[in-house]
Design a protein around this motif. Structure first.
Motif, PDB file in Angstrom:
ATOM      1  N   CYS A  39      83.092  67.898  41.143  1.00  0.00           N
ATOM      2  CA  CYS A  39      82.426  66.599  41.198  1.00  0.00           C
ATOM      3  C   CYS A  39      83.363  65.566  40.572  1.00  0.00           C
ATOM      4  O   CYS A  39      83.905  65.785  39.492  1.00  0.00           O
ATOM      5  N   HIS A  40      83.554  64.457  41.268  1.00  0.00           N
ATOM      6  CA  HIS A  40      84.403  63.383  40.775  1.00  0.00           C
ATOM      7  C   HIS A  40      83.557  62.113  40.698  1.00  0.00           C
ATOM      8  O   HIS A  40      82.991  61.686  41.702  1.00  0.00           O
ATOM      9  N   VAL A  41      83.460  61.539  39.513  1.00  0.00           N
ATOM     10  CA  VAL A  41      82.680  60.325  39.289  1.00  0.00           C
ATOM     11  C   VAL A  41      83.640  59.202  38.897  1.00  0.00           C
ATOM     12  O   VAL A  41      84.441  59.363  37.977  1.00  0.00           O
ATOM     13  N   THR A  42      83.536  58.078  39.609  1.00  0.00           N
ATOM     14  CA  THR A  42      84.352  56.912  39.292  1.00  0.00           C
ATOM     15  C   THR A  42      83.416  55.758  38.963  1.00  0.00           C
ATOM     16  O   THR A  42      82.515  55.452  39.752  1.00  0.00           O
ATOM     17  N   VAL A  43      83.631  55.151  37.811  1.00  0.00           N
ATOM     18  CA  VAL A  43      82.861  53.962  37.421  1.00  0.00           C
ATOM     19  C   VAL A  43      83.859  52.830  37.328  1.00  0.00           C
ATOM     20  O   VAL A  43      84.869  52.929  36.630  1.00  0.00           O
ATOM     21  N   GLU A  44      83.559  51.745  38.038  1.00  0.00           N
ATOM     22  CA  GLU A  44      84.500  50.626  38.017  1.00  0.00           C
ATOM     23  C   GLU A  44      83.773  49.286  38.034  1.00  0.00           C
ATOM     24  O   GLU A  44      82.633  49.186  38.469  1.00  0.00           O
ATOM     25  N   ALA A  45      84.493  48.292  37.549  1.00  0.00           N
ATOM     26  CA  ALA A  45      84.034  46.907  37.608  1.00  0.00           C
ATOM     27  C   ALA A  45      84.999  46.201  38.536  1.00  0.00           C
ATOM     28  O   ALA A  45      86.038  45.703  38.114  1.00  0.00           O
ATOM     29  N   PRO A  46      84.703  46.179  39.840  1.00  0.00           N
ATOM     30  CA  PRO A  46      85.681  45.701  40.812  1.00  0.00           C
ATOM     31  C   PRO A  46      85.998  44.219  40.736  1.00  0.00           C
ATOM     32  O   PRO A  46      87.111  43.826  41.015  1.00  0.00           O
ATOM     33  N   HIS A  47      85.036  43.393  40.378  1.00  0.00           N
ATOM     34  CA  HIS A  47      85.311  41.957  40.349  1.00  0.00           C
ATOM     35  C   HIS A  47      84.280  41.250  39.492  1.00  0.00           C
ATOM     36  O   HIS A  47      83.226  41.761  39.195  1.00  0.00           O
ATOM     37  N   ARG A  48      84.612  40.045  39.126  1.00  0.00           N
ATOM     38  CA  ARG A  48      83.681  39.200  38.370  1.00  0.00           C
ATOM     39  C   ARG A  48      83.172  38.106  39.284  1.00  0.00           C
ATOM     40  O   ARG A  48      83.924  37.550  40.071  1.00  0.00           O
ATOM     41  N   HIS A  49      81.889  37.850  39.180  1.00  0.00           N
ATOM     42  CA  HIS A  49      81.315  36.741  39.936  1.00  0.00           C
ATOM     43  C   HIS A  49      81.267  35.524  39.019  1.00  0.00           C
ATOM     44  O   HIS A  49      81.100  35.633  37.812  1.00  0.00           O
ATOM     45  N   GLN A  50      81.391  34.341  39.609  1.00  0.00           N
ATOM     46  CA  GLN A  50      81.436  33.131  38.801  1.00  0.00           C
ATOM     47  C   GLN A  50      80.109  32.840  38.116  1.00  0.00           C
ATOM     48  O   GLN A  50      80.059  32.383  37.000  1.00  0.00           O
ATOM     49  N   ARG A  51      78.989  33.093  38.821  1.00  0.00           N
ATOM     50  CA  ARG A  51      77.693  32.706  38.268  1.00  0.00           C
ATOM     51  C   ARG A  51      76.960  33.833  37.572  1.00  0.00           C
ATOM     52  O   ARG A  51      75.905  33.629  37.009  1.00  0.00           O
ATOM     53  N   GLN A  52      77.433  35.018  37.693  1.00  0.00           N
ATOM     54  CA  GLN A  52      76.702  36.140  37.099  1.00  0.00           C
ATOM     55  C   GLN A  52      77.669  37.033  36.343  1.00  0.00           C
ATOM     56  O   GLN A  52      78.874  36.877  36.419  1.00  0.00           O
ATOM     57  N   ALA A  58      79.479  52.626  40.996  1.00  0.00           N
ATOM     58  CA  ALA A  58      79.622  54.048  40.684  1.00  0.00           C
ATOM     59  C   ALA A  58      79.838  54.793  41.992  1.00  0.00           C
ATOM     60  O   ALA A  58      79.101  54.590  42.953  1.00  0.00           O
ATOM     61  N   ARG A  59      80.883  55.609  42.007  1.00  0.00           N
ATOM     62  CA  ARG A  59      81.189  56.398  43.205  1.00  0.00           C
ATOM     63  C   ARG A  59      81.182  57.868  42.803  1.00  0.00           C
ATOM     64  O   ARG A  59      81.842  58.258  41.841  1.00  0.00           O
ATOM     65  N   LEU A  60      80.430  58.660  43.557  1.00  0.00           N
ATOM     66  CA  LEU A  60      80.360  60.093  43.309  1.00  0.00           C
ATOM     67  C   LEU A  60      80.866  60.838  44.524  1.00  0.00           C
ATOM     68  O   LEU A  60      80.483  60.517  45.652  1.00  0.00           O
ATOM     69  N   GLU A  61      81.709  61.802  44.277  1.00  0.00           N
ATOM     70  CA  GLU A  61      82.179  62.697  45.329  1.00  0.00           C
ATOM     71  C   GLU A  61      81.811  64.108  44.880  1.00  0.00           C
ATOM     72  O   GLU A  61      82.281  64.569  43.845  1.00  0.00           O
ATOM     73  N   VAL A  62      80.944  64.733  45.649  1.00  0.00           N
ATOM     74  CA  VAL A  62      80.512  66.093  45.337  1.00  0.00           C
ATOM     75  C   VAL A  62      81.041  66.990  46.446  1.00  0.00           C
ATOM     76  O   VAL A  62      80.746  66.775  47.619  1.00  0.00           O
ATOM     77  N   GLY A  67      80.737  71.059  53.392  1.00  0.00           N
ATOM     78  CA  GLY A  67      80.795  69.617  53.596  1.00  0.00           C
ATOM     79  C   GLY A  67      80.793  68.888  52.273  1.00  0.00           C
ATOM     80  O   GLY A  67      80.335  69.429  51.273  1.00  0.00           O
ATOM     81  N   ASP A  68      81.317  67.693  52.267  1.00  0.00           N
ATOM     82  CA  ASP A  68      81.391  66.908  51.036  1.00  0.00           C
ATOM     83  C   ASP A  68      80.391  65.767  51.100  1.00  0.00           C
ATOM     84  O   ASP A  68      80.072  65.258  52.176  1.00  0.00           O
ATOM     85  N   ILE A  69      79.919  65.358  49.937  1.00  0.00           N
ATOM     86  CA  ILE A  69      78.967  64.257  49.842  1.00  0.00           C
ATOM     87  C   ILE A  69      79.615  63.165  49.014  1.00  0.00           C
ATOM     88  O   ILE A  69      80.069  63.406  47.895  1.00  0.00           O
ATOM     89  N   VAL A  70      79.656  61.963  49.577  1.00  0.00           N
ATOM     90  CA  VAL A  70      80.258  60.822  48.896  1.00  0.00           C
ATOM     91  C   VAL A  70      79.230  59.705  48.861  1.00  0.00           C
ATOM     92  O   VAL A  70      78.662  59.339  49.891  1.00  0.00           O
ATOM     93  N   VAL A  71      79.001  59.171  47.676  1.00  0.00           N
ATOM     94  CA  VAL A  71      78.034  58.088  47.492  1.00  0.00           C
ATOM     95  C   VAL A  71      78.698  57.001  46.669  1.00  0.00           C
ATOM     96  O   VAL A  71      79.323  57.281  45.642  1.00  0.00           O
ATOM     97  N   THR A  72      78.539  55.764  47.116  1.00  0.00           N
ATOM     98  CA  THR A  72      78.995  54.616  46.343  1.00  0.00           C
ATOM     99  C   THR A  72      77.805  53.718  46.107  1.00  0.00           C
ATOM    100  O   THR A  72      77.105  53.349  47.051  1.00  0.00           O
ATOM    101  N   ARG A  73      77.561  53.377  44.866  1.00  0.00           N
ATOM    102  CA  ARG A  73      76.454  52.494  44.534  1.00  0.00           C
ATOM    103  C   ARG A  73      77.006  51.192  43.993  1.00  0.00           C
ATOM    104  O   ARG A  73      77.514  51.113  42.897  1.00  0.00           O
TER     105      ARG A  73
END
Length: 186
Positions: A39-52, A58-62, A67-73
């Motif tokens: 299981c590979h879990v990636t947590v990232e802050a890809p960008h900043r929004h100006q108003r928020q 969070a991306r999970l690869e199981v 077969g593999d399961i990939v989820v990005t939230r």
């Protein structure tokens, strides 16, 4: 969890508390699928929004044998994802649903052929009631109800008609869970 777990942080500082939460959630995954390879879990802050605030992804690869399961939230409109714990929780919830679906699909593929239906003939009906009895080829008398007859064909059945049926054990003896009319006596 008995499988290797890899945790990666991108664009944010590694957090021991968040790592512990990820390990907890990953340890529970084997309840849904015993054969997880890694299981590979990636947590990232890809960008900043100006108003928020900062939104986390969070991306999970199981990786499982069949077969593999990939989820990005990531949800740019979901301010709950300003908290990395919520993004991780949502990703793990999605992975659990997909693992359950994956296991169901695999069980369906590997399950034995559907049960062979028994052959029988309608032995008798109970007058004025919505049930009757079928005599199977081995001489067993099996109860059946109107609701168990496929295609709403209960009213078209007659004594002596051949049927195919699936027999289960009911509270009062054998009963047909499904009855398929097989045609009329000549």
């Amino acid at each position: 969890m008995a499988v290797p777990l890899q945790i990666t942080f991108k664009g944010i500082e590694a957090s021991p508390a968040l790592e512990d939460r990820i390990r907890e959630k990953a340890a529970r995954l084997d309840r849904f699928e015993r054969d997880i390879l890694r299981c590979h879990v990636t947590v990232e802050a890809p960008h900043r929004h100006q108003r928020q605030g900062r939104l986390f992804r969070a991306r999970l690869e199981v990786f499982v044998p069949r077969g593999d399961i990939v989820v990005t939230r990531e949800s740019p409109h979901d301010h709950a994802h300003e908290d990395p714990y919520v993004a991780v929780r949502d990703a793990f919830d999605a992975v659990v649903r997909q693992l359950e679906d994956h296991v169901r699909r695999q069980d369906h593929r590997t399950s034995p052929n559907p049960p062979v239906l028994a052959h029988g003939r309608v032995a008798r009906f109970v007058a004025g009631e919505d049930f009757g009895f079928i005599e199977t080829a081995d001489g067993q008398e099996v109860y059946f109800h109107r609701n168990s007859v496929a295609g709403h064909a209960f009213d078209r059945l007659h004594v002596g008609d051949p049927v195919r049926l699936s027999v289960t054990e009911g509270e009062k003896g054998p009963q047909a869970s499904v009855v398929h009319p097989a045609g009329r006596n000549p």
